[in-house]
Scaffold this active site. Structure first.
Site, PDB file in Angstrom:
ATOM      1  N   GLU A 169      11.315  25.504  41.955  1.00 15.03           N
ATOM      2  CA  GLU A 169      11.754  24.562  41.195  1.00 15.03           C
ATOM      3  C   GLU A 169      11.740  24.607  39.735  1.00 15.03           C
ATOM      4  OE1 GLU A 169      10.785  20.792  42.888  1.00 15.03           O
ATOM      5  OE2 GLU A 169      11.355  21.086  44.831  1.00 15.03           O
ATOM      6  N   GLU A 351      11.908  23.360  51.324  1.00 10.85           N
ATOM      7  CA  GLU A 351      11.166  21.949  51.428  1.00 10.85           C
ATOM      8  C   GLU A 351      12.234  20.868  51.643  1.00 10.85           C
ATOM      9  OE1 GLU A 351       9.037  20.657  47.533  1.00 10.85           O
ATOM     10  OE2 GLU A 351       8.441  22.791  47.649  1.00 10.85           O
TER      11      GLU A 351
HETATM   12  C1  FCB Z   1       8.616  19.006  45.115  1.00 12.27           C
HETATM   13  C2  FCB Z   1       7.668  19.911  44.854  1.00 12.27           C
HETATM   14  C3  FCB Z   1       6.582  19.791  45.746  1.00 12.27           C
HETATM   15  C4  FCB Z   1       6.122  18.577  46.324  1.00 12.27           C
HETATM   16  C5  FCB Z   1       7.320  17.666  46.719  1.00 12.27           C
HETATM   17  C6  FCB Z   1       7.303  16.435  47.092  1.00 12.27           C
HETATM   18  O1  FCB Z   1       9.720  18.702  44.023  1.00 12.27           O
HETATM   19  O2  FCB Z   1       8.130  21.169  44.788  1.00 12.27           O
HETATM   20  O3  FCB Z   1       5.444  20.609  45.212  1.00 12.27           O
HETATM   21  O4  FCB Z   1       5.541  17.740  45.216  1.00 12.27           O
HETATM   22  O5  FCB Z   1       8.378  17.824  45.749  1.00 12.27           O
END
Ligand code: FCB
Length: 450
Positions: A169, A351
């Site tokens: 990210e 994620e």
């Molecule tokens: C993302 C991050 C991760 C976590 C989630 C909820 O942006 O990569 O570390 O904090 O959000």
């Protein structure tokens, strides 16, 4: 049933869970670990809810065996974790910390023994403070320091780890860390943001080259946080703000890395920081697109920061998580389709998940219906996208464990496993059972064999 489109044949879909070093490891002052920018940031008054820090976190450093056993019970075939750069190179470069490297040896060996494929992310916002003291990502040399760190990791673990993500990210940690506020290293300056963006991109390209050269059979990618950016109202200034955010958020990293150019809206602003061959150094061949998704952004014009924008409310009636993030599974389907059309790479969702105020019952059960509903709706949106032809090859839940959620400290719980912080006891939630069942019962998904 999800029948395979003609050009594909069913094979193993990757089901996983994701975590990151600072958020779970703890052991902040053990075995020679150096300081991270998050150790520093957590000590700035008022930055983190309840004054929390990652000093102990989930104590994964000592309990990794228990956590690998939980993953085995869950039935995932992959685990994405990050290496803490300051644990293996306490000053960010130069002297290597053998005890830190040995920790990841133990973790990787335990995963391999359990039949779980390690997915190693080099950078999940855990920059050595010693490098921040030299300017961090705003210093062009950071790209080279990162490449040298990638070299160390590739040589040490390349025999057992084939899946590497360079950077997690980048849009989030550059935007919030260098301009919008709310993340380490707490800088608020547009020129620093532009520099950091370019140097992170250079670091990505350089690390890809090192990994490719050193790891036989490496499978490489970067991880992008992708969220549709919509204007919160029809006002022209909000529409313009949404377009600006879209360029920074969804384009500033994948565009140069995969297409060799900055988004048109940023091209002029980025020009002063580039040398003639830079874009060729950034655009290195990768194998997949790592995609993290949580929710759409509703953007408003605002003078609270140098970018002139902020996050407005979602439309009335859209449900929200305990983080306040809108819950809209359709936005997930939309972004999967957009990113596949734009970049054409196989996608791994690295994620997706939600926070919820979970409460264990006296018998240790942790009911979390809202998380189950969220995961059900979001995976359904993904299955629809796959059926429509989007090449998604894996899905990782954020997160295995409740953990240190950056500025929210421990107040937000994202885990499939509840962590009782006073004792560090792990309690699988109802969603853990639900996800395990999904993995078991899902018919083979259409994944290209190549
Ligand atoms: C993302 C991050 C991760 C976590 C989630 C909820 O942006 O990569 O570390 O904090 O959000």
């Amino acid at each position: 049933m999800y029948a395979a489109p003609p050009a594909r044949s069913p094979s193993r879909f990757t089901w996983g869970v994701s975590t990151s070093s600072y958020q779970i490891e703890g052991a902040a002052n053990e075995d020679g670990r150096g300081l991270s920018i998050w150790d520093t940031y957590c000590r700035l008054p008022g930055k983190i809810a309840n004054g929390d820090t990652g000093d102990i976190a989930c104590d994964h450093y000592h309990r990794y065996h228990e956590d690998v056993a939980l993953m085995g019970e869950l039935g995932v075939n992959a685990y994405r974790f990050s290496v803490a750069w300051p644990r293996v190179l306490p000053s960010g470069r130069g002297a290597v910390n053998e005890a830190g490297l040995a920790f990841y040896d133990r973790l990787i060996d335990a995963l391999v023994a359990a039949g779980i494929e390690p997915w190693l992310c080099l950078y999940h916002w855990d920059l050595p403070q010693a490098l921040q003291d030299l300017g961090g990502w705003a210093n062009r040399d950071c790209a080279q320091w990162f490449a040298d760190y990638a070299d160390l990791i590739a040589r040490r673990y390349g025999d057992r780890v084939k899946r590497y993500a360079t950077i997690n990210e980048p849009c989030v940690f550059t935007l919030f860390g260098y301009c919008l506020g709310g993340q380490a290293p707490a800088i608020s300056d547009r020129a620093m943001l532009l520099r950091a963006i370019h140097h992170v991109n250079l670091g990505h390209g350089a690390a890809v080259d090192r990994l490719r050269a050193l790891v036989a059979g490496a499978s490489l990618g970067a991880i992008h946080n992708c969220q549709p950016c919509r204007p919160a109202t029809e006002k022209p200034e909000d529409r313009a703000a949404a377009e600006t955010l879209d360029a920074y958020w969804n384009g500033a990293f994948p565009d140069p890395q995969l297409r060799g150019s900055y988004p048109p809206a940023l091209a002029d602003a980025m020009a002063p920081y580039q040398k003639p061959d830079d874009l060729a150094l950034i655009r290195r061949p990768v194998d997949w697109f790592g995609l993290n998704h949580y929710s759409a952004h509703y953007v408003v014009a605002s003078d609270r920061n140098p970018l002139g924008l902020w996050f407005g409310p979602a439309p009335a009636g859209v449900p929200r998580s305990s983080m306040g993030w809108p819950i809209e599974p359709a936005a997930f389907g939309e972004i999967l389709t957009t990113m596949y059309a734009r970049y054409g790479l196989p996608i791994y969702v690295l994620e997706n998940g939600t926070a919820y105020a979970d409460k264990p019952q006296p018998d240790g059960a942790v009911p979390d219906e809202p998380r189950i509903s969220y995961l059900q709706a979001y995976t359904a949106a993904m299955f629809d996208a796959i059926e429509a032809g989007v090449d998604v090859r894996g899905y990782f839940v954020w997160s295995l464990l409740d953990n240190f959620e950056w500025g929210s400290g421990y107040s937000q719980r994202f885990g499939l496993v509840y962590v009782d912080y006073p004792t560090r006891r792990r309690l699988p939630k109802a969603s853990f059972r639900w996800f395990g069942q999904l993995i078991k019962t899902r018919p083979a998904l259409p994944v290209p064999t190549a």
